[in-house]
Design an enzyme around this catalytic site. Structure first.
Site, PDB file in Angstrom:
ATOM      1  N   GLY A 293      98.086  48.690  19.435  1.00 59.65           N
ATOM      2  CA  GLY A 293      99.196  48.341  18.568  1.00 59.65           C
ATOM      3  C   GLY A 293      98.841  47.070  17.767  1.00 59.65           C
ATOM      4  N   ASP A 294      99.797  46.843  16.910  1.00 57.69           N
ATOM      5  CA  ASP A 294      99.557  45.747  15.960  1.00 57.69           C
ATOM      6  C   ASP A 294     101.010  45.461  15.696  1.00 57.69           C
ATOM      7  OD1 ASP A 294      97.654  43.839  14.523  1.00 57.69           O
ATOM      8  OD2 ASP A 294      99.044  44.606  12.908  1.00 57.69           O
TER       9      ASP A 294
ATOM     10  N   SER B 296      91.801  45.069  25.654  1.00 57.52           N
ATOM     11  CA  SER B 296      91.768  46.645  25.223  1.00 57.52           C
ATOM     12  C   SER B 296      90.472  47.136  25.692  1.00 57.52           C
ATOM     13  CB  SER B 296      91.731  46.970  23.733  1.00 57.52           C
ATOM     14  OG  SER B 296      93.365  46.931  23.275  1.00 57.52           O
TER      15      SER B 296
ATOM     16  N   LYS C 268      90.807  49.888  12.006  1.00 57.58           N
ATOM     17  CA  LYS C 268      92.285  49.454  12.051  1.00 57.58           C
ATOM     18  C   LYS C 268      93.094  50.603  11.044  1.00 57.58           C
ATOM     19  CE  LYS C 268      94.996  46.004  12.732  1.00 57.58           C
ATOM     20  NZ  LYS C 268      94.980  44.836  13.887  1.00 57.58           N
TER      21      LYS C 268
ATOM     22  N   ASN D 170     105.208  40.043  20.049  1.00 59.63           N
ATOM     23  CA  ASN D 170     104.180  40.072  21.103  1.00 59.63           C
ATOM     24  C   ASN D 170     103.107  39.104  21.224  1.00 59.63           C
ATOM     25  OD1 ASN D 170     100.978  41.329  21.868  1.00 59.63           O
ATOM     26  ND2 ASN D 170     102.887  41.897  23.447  1.00 59.63           N
TER      27      ASN D 170
ATOM     28  N   GLN E 196      88.188  42.977  11.781  1.00 62.14           N
ATOM     29  CA  GLN E 196      88.040  43.493  13.243  1.00 62.14           C
ATOM     30  C   GLN E 196      86.500  43.817  13.715  1.00 62.14           C
ATOM     31  OE1 GLN E 196      91.185  44.240  14.690  1.00 62.14           O
ATOM     32  NE2 GLN E 196      90.229  43.953  16.510  1.00 62.14           N
TER      33      GLN E 196
ATOM     34  N   LYS F  85      87.465  50.449  16.906  1.00 63.62           N
ATOM     35  CA  LYS F  85      88.455  50.076  17.850  1.00 63.62           C
ATOM     36  C   LYS F  85      89.112  48.979  17.040  1.00 63.62           C
ATOM     37  CE  LYS F  85      90.402  49.376  21.767  1.00 63.62           C
ATOM     38  NZ  LYS F  85      91.762  49.657  20.953  1.00 63.62           N
TER      39      LYS F  85
HETATM   40  P1  NDP Z   1     105.180  42.040  16.386  1.00 66.08           P
HETATM   41  O1  NDP Z   1     105.637  43.064  15.728  1.00 66.08           O
HETATM   42  O2  NDP Z   1     105.323  41.961  17.925  1.00 66.08           O
HETATM   43  O3  NDP Z   1     105.789  40.700  15.826  1.00 66.08           O
HETATM   44  C1  NDP Z   1     105.395  40.253  14.567  1.00 66.08           C
HETATM   45  C2  NDP Z   1     106.360  39.017  14.315  1.00 66.08           C
HETATM   46  O4  NDP Z   1     105.983  38.327  13.095  1.00 66.08           O
HETATM   47  C3  NDP Z   1     107.709  39.332  14.322  1.00 66.08           C
HETATM   48  O5  NDP Z   1     108.362  38.086  14.765  1.00 66.08           O
HETATM   49  C4  NDP Z   1     107.880  39.370  12.641  1.00 66.08           C
HETATM   50  O6  NDP Z   1     109.108  39.179  12.315  1.00 66.08           O
HETATM   51  C5  NDP Z   1     107.133  38.557  12.350  1.00 66.08           C
HETATM   52  N1  NDP Z   1     106.580  38.927  10.765  1.00 66.08           N
HETATM   53  C6  NDP Z   1     105.994  40.160  10.331  1.00 66.08           C
HETATM   54  N2  NDP Z   1     105.830  40.163   9.345  1.00 66.08           N
HETATM   55  C7  NDP Z   1     106.195  39.198   8.738  1.00 66.08           C
HETATM   56  C8  NDP Z   1     106.390  38.665   7.400  1.00 66.08           C
HETATM   57  N3  NDP Z   1     106.041  39.290   6.194  1.00 66.08           N
HETATM   58  N4  NDP Z   1     106.803  37.313   7.112  1.00 66.08           N
HETATM   59  C9  NDP Z   1     107.445  36.741   8.288  1.00 66.08           C
HETATM   60  N5  NDP Z   1     107.278  37.225   9.606  1.00 66.08           N
HETATM   61  C10 NDP Z   1     106.927  38.082   9.901  1.00 66.08           C
HETATM   62  O7  NDP Z   1     103.671  41.826  16.109  1.00 66.08           O
HETATM   63  P2  NDP Z   1     102.348  41.173  16.721  1.00 66.08           P
HETATM   64  O8  NDP Z   1     103.082  40.071  17.555  1.00 66.08           O
HETATM   65  O9  NDP Z   1     101.528  41.962  17.538  1.00 66.08           O
HETATM   66  O10 NDP Z   1     101.191  40.809  15.705  1.00 66.08           O
HETATM   67  C11 NDP Z   1     101.589  39.374  15.101  1.00 66.08           C
HETATM   68  C12 NDP Z   1     100.337  38.932  14.509  1.00 66.08           C
HETATM   69  O11 NDP Z   1      99.166  39.033  15.211  1.00 66.08           O
HETATM   70  C13 NDP Z   1      99.719  39.977  13.490  1.00 66.08           C
HETATM   71  O12 NDP Z   1      99.111  39.167  12.289  1.00 66.08           O
HETATM   72  C14 NDP Z   1      98.642  40.896  14.099  1.00 66.08           C
HETATM   73  O13 NDP Z   1      97.613  41.423  13.102  1.00 66.08           O
HETATM   74  C15 NDP Z   1      97.869  40.000  14.719  1.00 66.08           C
HETATM   75  N6  NDP Z   1      97.288  40.367  15.929  1.00 66.08           N
HETATM   76  C16 NDP Z   1      98.229  41.132  16.950  1.00 66.08           C
HETATM   77  C17 NDP Z   1      97.408  41.486  18.013  1.00 66.08           C
HETATM   78  C18 NDP Z   1      97.897  42.146  19.107  1.00 66.08           C
HETATM   79  O14 NDP Z   1      97.483  42.575  20.182  1.00 66.08           O
HETATM   80  N7  NDP Z   1      99.444  42.782  18.967  1.00 66.08           N
HETATM   81  C19 NDP Z   1      96.077  41.200  18.389  1.00 66.08           C
HETATM   82  C20 NDP Z   1      95.622  40.389  17.377  1.00 66.08           C
HETATM   83  C21 NDP Z   1      96.047  39.866  16.382  1.00 66.08           C
HETATM   84  P3  NDP Z   1     110.533  40.194  11.782  1.00 66.08           P
HETATM   85  O15 NDP Z   1     110.627  40.940  13.304  1.00 66.08           O
HETATM   86  O16 NDP Z   1     111.365  39.713  11.100  1.00 66.08           O
HETATM   87  O17 NDP Z   1     109.472  41.335  10.948  1.00 66.08           O
HETATM   88  O1  2IT Z   2      94.244  42.665  15.681  1.00 69.61           O
HETATM   89  C1  2IT Z   2      94.049  42.995  16.554  1.00 69.61           C
HETATM   90  O2  2IT Z   2      92.841  42.521  17.114  1.00 69.61           O
HETATM   91  C2  2IT Z   2      94.793  43.965  17.261  1.00 69.61           C
HETATM   92  N1  2IT Z   2      95.704  44.216  16.918  1.00 69.61           N
HETATM   93  C3  2IT Z   2      94.354  44.573  18.669  1.00 69.61           C
HETATM   94  C4  2IT Z   2      93.502  45.556  18.535  1.00 69.61           C
HETATM   95  C5  2IT Z   2      93.038  46.580  20.151  1.00 69.61           C
HETATM   96  O3  2IT Z   2      92.217  47.452  19.708  1.00 69.61           O
HETATM   97  O4  2IT Z   2      93.613  45.950  20.987  1.00 69.61           O
END
Ligand code: NDP
Ligand code: 2IT
Length: 447
Positions: A167-168, A379, A128, A242, A113, A92
């Site tokens: 997603g991520d 999830s 992942k 997100n 993860q 997952k």
């Molecule tokens: P999104 O794609 O929704 O948003 C990512 C954000 O981070 C954007 O504002 C983006 O800016 C910025 N960003 C991405 N890459 C870079 C970079 N190299 N330098 C600076 N800013 C950057 O992703 P999420 O919000 O889903 O994910 C954000 C983080 O949270 C990640 O590390 C992800 O692994 C982690 N995460 C996500 C989960 C989820 O459920 N979605 C769960 C647990 C962890 P720009 O638009 O300019 O690229």
């Molecule tokens: O980093 C994370 O935990 C995620 N991107 C969410 C993974 C998931 O299966 O919901």
């Protein structure tokens, strides 16, 4: 062999085998040494060489994704899935679409993860994946064609009891919707094969909010444990995706002032508090750049570069953008700004040196694998709803999320107290997450 010598040996072997995979080596280096006190008490793990099995994924898949752009030109991207550990359940973990995605990044994310999913207490193994495809600047039609081609190959490797992606970065409801549609076309309707689905395609209410909300619930537990709360706190958030959006929303609801948000170009500083409806409109509707915030809030400031160079004072830092966004220099600037708590919404946003600095300066460090586990936890609740062919209310999912984050905080804090010291939530998270996985591996024999 002592636990320490064994850890050093596995670390040295990993570094040699994976030379150049910097993020992966960093994740393993931050993890293994914290296990020493636990391994001292559990010598069978050293005797059975279980660390070597833990760092080696069960399976690593790589494939190409050919697709056609709007000009009719043929394009190709590279995609990966690491099916890391299935001891406690189906693999997952999310899919990331970002141009920097490579094997090292997918391995580090998959490794983390395993233990994050274990901490949720739910039956999910670790995996992942992702691709170096960049959804930025692409039309909906291009994203759809990419997702359809991605799933045409990927569907061979997944299933509700095998591997359940979500997603991520760069993969949200739009992408999951297209991926789900193509899976359905090829295999028939099978809701439990992906999570984070649009609610109309059997997605769970509150999954969109879950990672950001869960992050704030984790910090709320840490604050309450220290007779404190979010009320009146100044919070700095990075990112505007997100995780950031829903962390900002919940922190504001609990009485904090959120001063910033950012993207990869720069950050907004708004001392009156971030206008979240506007951020949502810019990022979720317009898919624009955070700089556009100034058009409606001319009194806010936009600065190019990292939000972590902010000089104004604040209490809580929530890095929610990406790996290694905070190095030692930026961590020092955060300490200078008076930060008391760093809680990671992103995966591995702090470098090893930054973490050392937090710990040296008694800044409470809440590691991503514990603090951002709310997303994957919901999830797993989506999987449960899909199996039961039921849809829970938003409040029911949110209540479950609150209780899961409380349990994770308590497990980290109690395990830290037992094996290190109460505030060492990094040791607590690593050991508590590891314990459930290795004890299950031992019970299943050498497989
Ligand atoms: P999104 O794609 O929704 O948003 C990512 C954000 O981070 C954007 O504002 C983006 O800016 C910025 N960003 C991405 N890459 C870079 C970079 N190299 N330098 C600076 N800013 C950057 O992703 P999420 O919000 O889903 O994910 C954000 C983080 O949270 C990640 O590390 C992800 O692994 C982690 N995460 C996500 C989960 C989820 O459920 N979605 C769960 C647990 C962890 P720009 O638009 O300019 O690229
Ligand atoms: O980093 C994370 O935990 C995620 N991107 C969410 C993974 C998931 O299966 O919901």
């Amino acid at each position: 062999m002592t636990a320490k010598a064994y850890i050093d040996q596995v670390l040295a072997e990993t570094k040699e085998k994976h030379a150049g995979k910097e993020e992966f080596i960093q994740a393993v280096e931050e993890f293994l040494p914290t296990l020493e006190p636990y391994l001292n008490d559990h010598t069978e793990i050293v005797e059975k060489n279980l660390l070597s099995l833990i760092v080696e994924p069960e399976r690593l898949i790589q494939f190409r994704v050919p697709w056609q752009d709007d000009e009719g030109k043929w394009q190709v991207n590279r995609a990966y899935r690491v099916q890391y550990n299935s001891a406690i359940g189906p693999y997952k973990g999310g899919l990331r679409f970002h141009p920097t995605t490579n094997e090292s990044i997918v391995r580090f994310l998959g490794f983390e993860q395993i233990f994050k999913n274990s901490l949720t207490g739910l039956p999910i193994g670790g995996g992942k994946g992702g691709s170096d495809f960049d959804p930025k600047g692409k039309t909906d039609a291009e994203v759809m064609r990419f997702c359809q081609s991605f799933m045409t190959e990927f569907q061979k490797h997944i299933g509700p009891d095998i591997d359940v992606p979500a997603g991520d970065i760069g993969v949200g409801g739009r992408e999951i919707g297209f991926l789900f549609g193509q899976y359905k076309r090829l295999n028939g309707f099978s809701a439990g094969v992906l999570t984070g689905k649009p609610v109309s395609s059997w997605g769970s209410l509150a999954r969109t909010e879950a990672t950001g909300y869960g992050l704030v619930y984790f910090v709320q537990n840490a604050l309450e444990d220290r007779d404190d709360s979010f009320q009146g706190k100044k919070v700095v958030v990075s990112g505007s995706g997100n995780v950031s959006i829903y962390a900002i929303q919940k922190a504001q609801e609990l009485g904090a002032t959120v001063l910033t948000c950012s993207d990869s170009s720069g950050y907004i500083y708004d001392p009156e508090g971030i206008d979240l409806e506007l951020v949502k409109d810019i990022k979720e509707v317009r898919r624009g750049r955070i700089k556009e915030y100034l058009e409606q809030h001319p009194n806010a400031t936009y600065v190019e570069g990292s939000v972590w160079s902010l000089k104004e004072s604040y209490d809580i830092a929530l890095p929610c953008a990406t790996q290694n966004e905070i190095d030692a220099k930026l961590a020092q600037k955060m300490a200078d700004a008076g930060v008391k708590i760093v809680a990671e919404g992103a995966n591995m946003p702090s470098s090893k040196e930054a973490i050392d600095l937090y710990q040296d300066q008694s800044i409470l460090y809440c590691p991503g694998k514990a603090a951002n586990a709310g997303g994957v936890a919901v999830s797993a609740l989506e999987m449960a709803q899909n199996s039961a062919r039921l849809a829970w209310t938003f409040d029911r999912v949110d209540d479950e999320l609150k209780s899961i984050m409380k349990n994770i905080y308590t497990a980290c804090s109690e395990t830290a107290t037992k094996y290190a010291e109460k505030d060492n939530l990094m040791a607590g998270a690593n050991i508590a997450g590891f314990d459930r996985v290795v004890q299950t591996m031992l019970s299943q024999g050498l497989v």
